[in-house]
Structure formats: C-alpha cells, structure tokens
Scaffold this motif. Sequence first.
Motif, mmCIF file in Angstrom:
data_model
loop_
_atom_site.group_PDB
_atom_site.id
_atom_site.type_symbol
_atom_site.label_atom_id
_atom_site.label_comp_id
_atom_site.label_asym_id
_atom_site.label_seq_id
_atom_site.Cartn_x
_atom_site.Cartn_y
_atom_site.Cartn_z
ATOM 1 N N HIS A 444 -5.166 -66.869 78.222
ATOM 2 C CA HIS A 444 -4.436 -66.101 77.606
ATOM 3 C C HIS A 444 -3.646 -67.205 76.535
ATOM 4 O O HIS A 444 -3.596 -68.141 76.794
ATOM 5 N N CYS A 500 1.595 -63.274 75.125
ATOM 6 C CA CYS A 500 0.117 -63.233 74.971
ATOM 7 C C CYS A 500 -0.103 -62.439 73.714
ATOM 8 O O CYS A 500 0.115 -61.306 73.624
ATOM 9 N N ILE A 502 -3.205 -61.546 72.965
ATOM 10 C CA ILE A 502 -4.492 -60.617 73.319
ATOM 11 C C ILE A 502 -3.446 -59.104 73.314
ATOM 12 O O ILE A 502 -2.753 -59.024 74.143
ATOM 13 N N HIS A 505 -2.960 -57.077 76.404
ATOM 14 C CA HIS A 505 -1.660 -57.595 77.422
ATOM 15 C C HIS A 505 -0.379 -57.526 77.003
ATOM 16 O O HIS A 505 0.592 -57.287 77.851
ATOM 17 N N MET A 510 3.109 -58.191 78.908
ATOM 18 C CA MET A 510 2.986 -59.666 78.936
ATOM 19 C C MET A 510 3.965 -60.192 77.726
ATOM 20 O O MET A 510 3.250 -60.860 76.854
HETATM 21 CU CU CU Z 1 -3.339 -62.233 77.719
#
Ligand code: CU
Length: 518
Positions: A444, A500, A502, A505, A510
């Motif tokens: 991550h 994170c 991404i 996510h 996240m």
């Molecule tokens: Cu991630």
Amino acid sequence: MKRRNFIMNITAAVGGLIATKAIAKLDNSPMSDMVCDVKSDNCDKGDNMHDHMNMNMNMKMNNNMPQKLLSTTALPHGKNLPELTNLKNTSTQAGVFEATLHLKPVKIALTPEITTEFWAYNGMIPGPKIEVFEGDHVKITVKNDLSQPTTVHWHGLLIPSDQDGNPQDAIPAGGSRVYEFTIPEGTAGTYWYHPHGHNTVAEQVFRGLAGTFIVRSKNDPLASLPEQHWFFSDLKLTENGEIAENSMTDWMNGREGQFVLINGAYQPNIKVEGATRVRIWNACSGRYLNLSIPDCDVFLVATDGGFITEPHQLNKPLLLTPAERAEVVIVPKKTASLYLQNIGYDRGKMGNVPPEPNIILSQLQLTQTASTVLPTHLKQVPILGKAVAKKSLEYTEVMDKSEPRGGMLFLINGKRHDMSRIDLESKLHDVEEWTIVNNSHMDHNFHIHGAQFIVQSRELNGTKTTPEFVALKDTTNLRPHETLVIKIQQNMPGLRMYHCHIVEHETLGMMGQLMVKE
Ligand code: CU
Ligand code: C2O
Ligand code: CU
C-alpha cells in the motif's frame, strides 16, 4: 448490446482524447472479432474467474460476474505521443492564472467503431494541463455537470485546506465553486489534480477525471533541455467499448485496465532526441509503474515536491506507485527503436492472480546526440529540524463479508475513514516524526495532504535502510510488513487527509483525518 458507430471526425491528434460530436450510427456488423480470448496473452489482466479462486474466503459472487473485456488489439497504437493541452489562462493580469474546469460526461471516439463515454474535465482525457509559476495566484472555477457530487484536490500543492478539495467540501451535482490559492515560492514541481469526494473517488478517476498541474520556477536549472510529459493512466473497457465497472478483484487489489495510456494514447510512439527532461505521472488507480527505459542513461532530478539536490543516476527501473511523480533526464546512448516497458512488479495482490507480466507501454525512438552536461547542483532541499512530536499509523486488512465491494476492509489504526472524526492532531509548524507500519500482505502506499515529507528510514525483514538522497515526497510505497519513518511539518492550519493512494482502498475507507491547529 453491440453497436458500431461511424465517426466523421476522428479524435484530434493533440491533447490526448478529445470529445467528438459528429457521431452517426451506421451498420450493425458483429464485433465478435474484437472479443477478448481469455486464454490469449493480451487478456491476462482480465477478471477471469480464476482471479477469485483459491481464496479460501468463500465470498459472495453476486454483482461480480466476470466481464468480457475488449481485446487489446482493438485500439490503435503507434501514433505519435499527443501533447497535453494547456488550460487557457483567461486573466490578463501578470501573476494571475484564471480558468474554468467543467466536469461532464463526454463521448469520445477511440476508433471508428468504438465510442466510449468518459467523465472528463473540459472534454479531455487527460484533463487540461495547468501551468503556472511559483508565486502565481490561481483562481479556478469548477462547474460540476456530473450526476454526483465531486471536489477537486490539487495533489501535492501546498495550499490552504479549505481550497484543497476535502471530501467535506463537496460541489453538488449541477453546482460550481471557485478554488483560489497562491502557489508558494520554492515549490516548483510536478503535481496533478483529481476528484476527492466521499465514496466516489474510485469511479470518478476510472471514468477519466485527472489532469496535470506544473509549477515552474523562474530560475530553473534545467530550463535549456527539451521537455516531455508522460501522464500514465489506465483504462478498462468491456467488449462493447464501455468503461467497465469495478469488479471484486478491482476493489481488493486496486483496479488495473487492459490499456495503459500515455497522455490519453495507447502504446504511442515517443521520440527522444538527445538529453530530454521528462515529467512522469502515475495517475493509474491501482497499477504500479516500474519503468524500464533501455539504452539510455536515466537521471532522476525531481520527485513529488520538486528537485532533489543533484541528479541521481538510476540503475534499475523507476518504480512509481499510484499518484507518485518523478522528473528524469533521459540521455540516449544510441540511435535505436526500442520498447518502453513496465517490468512486472509483485505487489502481493490477493486471490490467485497470475504473475505480473512485463508490459509494452510505448515504442521509443532514440536519437543519440553530442553529450550534454547536467548541472551538478539542482536545488537546496529544505532540511527539517529535530522532531518534537511523534505519530504512528498501522495499515491492516480484514475480511468483511458485509462489504459488497470486494469483501475486504482496509484500515488505518483499526478504523475506516469517517468524515466526522478527527484521527490525529498536529500543531502548526511542529516538525513531527511519523512511523507507518504496513501490517498486511500487500503493498500500500502512503499519501498525505498539505505537506511534502522526507523519508528518514525503512525497515523490512529486520533490515533498516536510509535513503541515498533527500527528496520531497507526498506519496511513498510500503512493502508488506515494512515500517516507514518520515519527517513532516504542516505549515497551514486545517483539516488534511492521509490515505493509501490505490484509489479503491482510499474509497473503501483506508484514509484518516489530521487536524492542524494553530
Ligand atoms: Cu492500499
Ligand atoms: Cu491524490 Cu488525497 O489524494
Ligand atoms: Cu493528495
């Protein structure tokens, strides 16, 4: 539904993909020749059933029937790299940049047969390039003609929190607002903008919303070099040429499409004639770029927040995780035609996914010229003083069958993002040391708003390393079970996100919230 359209006005050659209006329906020839054969190499990034097998997770498969994807041979490749189109400055006042970004769905003809609806800024994929100088005052009106709220986040820029597109400051569907900020001196660098609404970032990004933001300095040590821009984004199309919904695998691992675009073009032809400065953005949702530029000397000269102290020659592929940027100087060592490749990087994806293949990103036409001497000193990178406070974060993953988007929760300090909760507080101007532990099985990255940080050390499998050079970063990777230590100073008050990058996510929660107090 199969469709075949006749386009009278093929996508313009500049500025990536641009909306075209003259679309007329023609015949109904079958498109089965374009359907992806799931066993072919071209399709190994698809969401085949086996991606989900052997997970020992017994997850519900509803809403996640594997989608048939368009064959990678269906889009043309090899056209010259499009130049990014500049966002027009409508101000006549020196030092003021004033413009409008208009978000709306647009139909773009990718081929005479395939027309795809994107969500775009000013009808362009990628969005228009904003170019300003340090010290400029920026005033951008954003009109939201999507059917859902959005915000614009100016990723990496050091600007007030109420102008930085926090999810709390949504622009409603049909609404508009003005973002206004001054670019601080000393922050020349390679930035970008993208949506940051609540629960909507993943979709708004994969439908096309992202653009570049370059801050220039009046004394740029590399101003004499020719400059190129490589903006990487990712496109996942169904066999009908529509933008695919996120699958369960996309939500878990971060979305990767079958097409990697550079400035909106698929596998373009890039000419590099002698020493060339290249600004590179990874604007992909989940894809890690691990760029191999063969038969060239490649010097890293700048990271997310601008120049490093001196050029640093790279001896391995350039790893850029989602949202990271770099500036490199590429010096061809011969005259040749080669491939720019993404070297397979194992980021610990969940599920029984095939090993990461190497992917061809572009054809590179190198021309060797007389050697160029790079300056030995680029910039004095600010050194932060002794840390007076410490913070620690832990990334974890837990299964949760009640989460329909992939059945996984991605947490920071055991919590999911909550717009009404302050997770951390910092004192304005305090230098802090943050320790971030990735207690999960996949990579991550860590991104924070409002500041550029300096990596102090990393520890992986009991081995501690310190960076070879000082660099300003707003996003950096964490391997599974890696511990990262950074130094950071927030110099403007207000609410800041960290997460994170991404984007699946991030969208799943996240993310945490830092309040910077005076
Ligand atoms: Cu991630
Ligand atoms: Cu590029 Cu919080 O984002
Ligand atoms: Cu950001």
